[in-house]
Motif scaffolding. Sequence first.
Motif, mmCIF file in Angstrom:
data_model
loop_
_atom_site.group_PDB
_atom_site.id
_atom_site.type_symbol
_atom_site.label_atom_id
_atom_site.label_comp_id
_atom_site.label_asym_id
_atom_site.label_seq_id
_atom_site.Cartn_x
_atom_site.Cartn_y
_atom_site.Cartn_z
ATOM 1 N N UNK A 187 0.730 -1.239 -0.007
ATOM 2 C CA UNK A 187 0.005 -0.155 -0.149
ATOM 3 C C UNK A 187 0.869 1.163 -0.128
ATOM 4 N N UNK A 188 0.454 2.298 -0.922
ATOM 5 C CA UNK A 188 1.207 3.436 -0.858
ATOM 6 C C UNK A 188 0.736 4.360 0.105
ATOM 7 N N UNK A 189 1.457 4.929 1.104
ATOM 8 C CA UNK A 189 0.780 5.909 2.089
ATOM 9 C C UNK A 189 1.174 7.189 1.938
ATOM 10 N N UNK A 190 0.649 8.080 2.416
ATOM 11 C CA UNK A 190 0.840 9.647 2.132
ATOM 12 C C UNK A 190 2.252 9.838 2.500
ATOM 13 N N UNK A 191 2.979 9.116 3.433
ATOM 14 C CA UNK A 191 4.356 9.452 3.724
ATOM 15 C C UNK A 191 5.505 8.877 2.621
ATOM 16 N N UNK A 192 4.886 8.193 1.749
ATOM 17 C CA UNK A 192 5.775 7.398 0.872
ATOM 18 C C UNK A 192 5.857 8.554 -0.288
ATOM 19 N N UNK A 193 4.947 9.577 -0.260
ATOM 20 C CA UNK A 193 5.053 10.513 -1.581
ATOM 21 C C UNK A 193 5.805 11.543 -1.165
ATOM 22 N N UNK A 194 6.530 12.288 -2.180
ATOM 23 C CA UNK A 194 7.509 13.602 -1.786
ATOM 24 C C UNK A 194 6.498 14.671 -1.067
ATOM 25 N N UNK A 195 7.324 15.263 -0.559
ATOM 26 C CA UNK A 195 6.793 16.567 0.425
ATOM 27 C C UNK A 195 6.379 17.577 -0.883
ATOM 28 N N UNK A 196 5.444 18.446 -0.481
ATOM 29 C CA UNK A 196 4.810 19.369 -1.517
ATOM 30 C C UNK A 196 6.386 20.337 -1.556
ATOM 31 N N UNK A 197 6.481 20.909 -2.771
ATOM 32 C CA UNK A 197 7.505 21.757 -3.059
ATOM 33 C C UNK A 197 8.928 21.285 -3.244
ATOM 34 N N UNK A 198 9.200 19.748 -3.067
ATOM 35 C CA UNK A 198 10.302 18.959 -3.148
ATOM 36 C C UNK A 198 10.835 18.981 -4.710
ATOM 37 N N UNK A 199 9.856 18.964 -5.633
ATOM 38 C CA UNK A 199 10.131 18.667 -6.743
ATOM 39 C C UNK A 199 9.909 20.004 -7.712
ATOM 40 N N UNK A 200 10.949 20.242 -8.562
ATOM 41 C CA UNK A 200 11.204 21.341 -9.247
ATOM 42 C C UNK A 200 11.156 20.908 -10.802
ATOM 43 N N UNK A 201 10.914 22.006 -11.693
ATOM 44 C CA UNK A 201 10.921 21.677 -13.073
ATOM 45 C C UNK A 201 9.378 22.254 -13.532
#
Length: 330
Positions: free
Chosen positions: A310-324
């Motif tokens: 199961x993919x959980x919220x904590x598995x996802x990148x933090x908001x603003x951590x990705x650029x482009x």
Amino acid sequence: MDSRSLVPASSFQLPVAHLRSVFQTQDVERKLAKLPDHDHEHLRTTYERMLERGPERFQVKPSGVPEMSGLYAQLPNFTEVLDDVRRHVALSQDSRDGLEVTPMLLLGPPGIGKTHFARKLAELLGTGMSLVPMNSMTAGWLLSGASSQWKGAKPGKVFEALVDGQYANPVMVIDEIDKAGADTQYDPLGALYNLLEHDTAHAFIDEFADVPIDASQVIWITTANDERHIPEPILNRMNVFEIEAPSPEASRQIAHQLYASIRGDHDWGRLLAPEPSSDVLDLLATLAPREMRRALMTGFGNARLAGRDEVRMEDLPRAGAQRGRMGFVQ
């Protein structure tokens, strides 16, 4: 000419195909015969390749008006465009006519899936796709080729798609057409004045090969962020669709479709839960589609590292951590 199936069974009806000549062999033979014996080797190789491959290419269209509910679900902000495609497909049914789609401009901000839509359309129609990114154009001859008199000259993208490709009616995507810089010596959009007109596209001349090419069946999609930078005569040749950002509910739907698509496309997907949790969907729905895909790939990987399906919220990148830049990753 006998129809034949081109692609394996899918969720769409099988396309049917006829063969269509995209150039005349005698035109190429005349050009080849006039070449000097020890000059223009690249051009000679091009003509010889054309004769070896022959002029016939597949001209495809769906065997019926295809089931498109999946596309409407994946691309909820493209409903108007999909409706237009269905009308064109319906017109070509029960006749010997090929599929004709009026050139279209997809107008809207980055990140709403314009190029992704073009790829899905090519899949739907059973044909190929060529992408011409105008924002990276360094020479005006990218579409129409450069004269063989120039050092390093080669054919343009239209020639490559039709002569080197498999299809007489590929989808050609002119991406970010509003970014095409006007060159004082050569208009990078000049070739489109003829290419976007069905009647004149029958005998398109690539400046390198200098033989008529039938580009009348090409399906043209252009994308732009701002129509003010597109010449009016080119705008008048296209149906213009303003693509808006998806609503929050539509974004949630896109996230759900993307989860299922990525999971289904990989063997490791069988090790992960078939459905994402509601809170994961809520978080994904706040992202642009490109960011959704990156976030899901990170989430899938983190879930496997933790030994969970199961993919959980904590598995996802933090908001603003990705650029482009926003947009679909292909």
